[in-house]
Design a protein around this motif. Structure first.
Motif, mmCIF file in Angstrom:
data_model
loop_
_atom_site.group_PDB
_atom_site.id
_atom_site.type_symbol
_atom_site.label_atom_id
_atom_site.label_comp_id
_atom_site.label_asym_id
_atom_site.label_seq_id
_atom_site.Cartn_x
_atom_site.Cartn_y
_atom_site.Cartn_z
ATOM 1 N N ASP A 253 0.822 -1.218 0.000
ATOM 2 C CA ASP A 253 0.000 0.000 0.000
ATOM 3 C C ASP A 253 0.860 1.274 0.000
ATOM 4 O O ASP A 253 0.581 2.228 0.717
ATOM 5 N N ALA A 261 -1.555 -4.444 3.266
ATOM 6 C CA ALA A 261 -1.432 -4.616 4.723
ATOM 7 C C ALA A 261 -2.209 -5.858 5.159
ATOM 8 O O ALA A 261 -1.717 -6.670 5.953
ATOM 9 N N ALA A 272 5.186 -5.446 7.188
ATOM 10 C CA ALA A 272 4.518 -4.811 6.046
ATOM 11 C C ALA A 272 5.077 -3.402 6.019
ATOM 12 O O ALA A 272 5.075 -2.706 7.039
ATOM 13 N N LEU A 275 2.979 1.425 3.678
ATOM 14 C CA LEU A 275 1.638 1.548 4.274
ATOM 15 C C LEU A 275 1.065 2.962 4.216
ATOM 16 O O LEU A 275 0.193 3.305 5.020
ATOM 17 N N ALA A 278 -2.558 2.452 3.571
ATOM 18 C CA ALA A 278 -3.201 1.294 4.224
ATOM 19 C C ALA A 278 -4.628 1.652 4.655
ATOM 20 O O ALA A 278 -4.877 2.737 5.187
ATOM 21 N N GLY A 282 -6.823 -2.776 6.979
ATOM 22 C CA GLY A 282 -5.415 -3.178 6.970
ATOM 23 C C GLY A 282 -4.733 -2.801 8.281
ATOM 24 O O GLY A 282 -3.970 -3.589 8.851
ATOM 25 N N LEU A 286 -3.100 -5.347 11.113
ATOM 26 C CA LEU A 286 -1.724 -5.271 11.632
ATOM 27 C C LEU A 286 -1.728 -5.212 13.159
ATOM 28 O O LEU A 286 -0.827 -5.727 13.816
ATOM 29 N N ALA A 293 4.590 -3.082 11.421
ATOM 30 C CA ALA A 293 4.288 -2.029 10.439
ATOM 31 C C ALA A 293 5.522 -1.145 10.321
ATOM 32 O O ALA A 293 5.832 -0.364 11.223
#
Ligand code: NIG
Ligand code: FE
Length: 415
Positions: A253, A261, A272, A275, A278, A282, A286, A293
């Motif tokens: 993302d 995500a 991930a 983001l 995101a 998402g 997470l 993240a």
């Protein structure tokens, strides 16, 4: 590499970042500050941490002593997302983007990542290694003691393996520990243009097995993005990599919200990354999973994209890490001080959260919490000593490198 006996005392602030790792949600602000702190390390490993008044040594004979009065002592930084092995530069591209040409359009026209691919394919192992070694020494000056590095500028078996070999050799020759990631799915090379599925097949059948056999990558990463690799292609690649022993990471993302995500969380990816776009779902995913993240605010800054929603992530219970994304295109900088400043000013992160994100949560993003990221008994003595008495200066002295000393596995490697 092991060090002798090291004693650090009288740190104005000794920050441990101790406790369960990664630090999620509200725990990210809990960094364990010991005023007038001290630390002992033997053979590269921390053996004691506490207030200077309680130091369990009768005599300083035989110890290398650092008096850190007026200084802040903290875990070495873990830059958990970089693309630091590459040939060539793309200075013009930076200004095309400022002139209004989008990043993905430059890539679609065969520039961007693909221009670095061309230069990297032409570079020898020795040339790539010399460039990367210089970059690592600059990173060390900014307090980085562990760095993740990705391949992904070869997009063919030979050059991908060459990039990974550079990291493998440098790991044995200089102090910054490199965590290698295979990223053959960084873009679709010109010879597979319009045949992305076939390229994915080639990676899975030809390249991944060679990488796994040589044992020179711990992670597999994919650029899951509109016009690059789809969610389905990313899933196939990461599932195949898993069967070959490589853990997942995902460029998720970054520019277009695709649901990266969610995919990273579903696959149990180690991290991930990016983001920026995101979704709420998402971010919630997470927060529920152990996927770190990893936010890269310098990339948003250089691409003039909107910033990741760090506060929502932390408030939803996610473990947030911060990294540089050092690469020749979207972010030609490994400036930890700028990451810290942007994290505070643009992401709304608190100074203590930023410390966590650059240390123990960075370690979690590269699966190293058993060894690095905090100053605790039994961990590697990877330590940064700041010129100033508090971690607040990391943000407040905006964009300035305030690292005075660096210790790697008990050895003073920057003084
Ligand atoms: O993380 N987005 C994909 N990969 C890198 C950029 C690589 C490049 O532009 O060379 C990133 O931003
Ligand atoms: Fe990246």
């Amino acid at each position: 590499m092991t060090g002798k006996k090291l004693l650090i005392k009288h740190a104005a602030e000794l920050i441990t970042c101790a406790g369960p790792a990664p630090k999620t949600g509200a725990a990210m602000a809990d960094i364990g500050i010991i005023p007038d702190g001290a630390l002992l390390a033997e053979d590269g490993i921390i053996v004691w941490v506490g207030p200077t008044a309680d130091l369990p040594v009768d005599s300083e004979d035989g110890w290398e002593v650092i008096d850190a009065a007026g200084q802040c002592v903290m875990p070495g930084f873990v830059d958990s997302h970089t693309h630091m092995v590459f040939g060539g530069y793309r200075a013009e591209e930076f200004f095309w983007r400022l002139g209004g040409t989008p990043y993905l359009e430059i890539l679609e026209r065969g520039g961007g990542i693909l221009s670095t691919v061309q230069a990297t394919r032409q570079a020898s192992l020795a040339e790539l290694k010399e460039l990367a070694a210089k970059r690592l020494s600059n990173m060390l000056e900014m307090g980085v003691t562990t760095v993740e590095g990705k391949s992904g500028y070869g997009l063919d078996k030979e050059t991908e393996l060459r990039q990974l070999a550079v990291m493998d050799e440098l790991n044995r020759e200089q102090p910054v520990e490199i965590v290698p990631t295979f990223m053959g799915a960084h873009a679709v090379p010109p010879e597979y243009k319009g045949r992305t599925d076939e390229y994915v097949e080639y990676i899975i059948k030809e390249v991944l097995p060679a990488v796994a056999e040589q044992g020179i990558a711990e992670f597999c990463d994919v650029f899951c993005e509109k016009g690059v690799f789809s969610l389905e292609q990313s899933r196939r690649l990461l599932e195949a990599a898993k069967t070959m022993g490589l853990r997942a990471k995902l460029h998720a993302d970054e520019i277009v919200p695709l649901g990266g995500a969610e995919l990273a969380a579903e696959l149990g990816a180690c991290s991930a990354d990016h983001l920026l776009q995101a979704s709420d779902a998402g971010i919630a995913a997470l927060g529920q999973k152990q996927t770190v993240a990893t936010l890269l605010p310098m990339t948003a800054f250089c691409l003039r994209e909107s910033y990741a929603r760090a506060r929502a992530m932390i408030d939803n219970g996610a473990a947030v890490a911060l990294a540089t994304d050092y690469n020749p295109g979207s972010c030609f900088s490994h400036a930890i001080p700028l990451v810290a400043a942007l994290a505070a000013i643009q992401l709304g992160m608190k100074p203590a959260e930023i410390v966590t994100a650059l240390t123990i949560n960075g370690a979690a993003a590269v699966n190293r919490t058993d060894k690095v990221g905090s100053l605790e008994k039994g961990k590697q003595a990877d330590i940064v000593i700041l010129e100033y008495p508090s971690h607040l200066f990391l943000v407040y002295h905006a964009g300035m490198n305030i690292v005075d000393k660096v210790v790697k596995q008990g050895q003073l490697v920057l003084n």
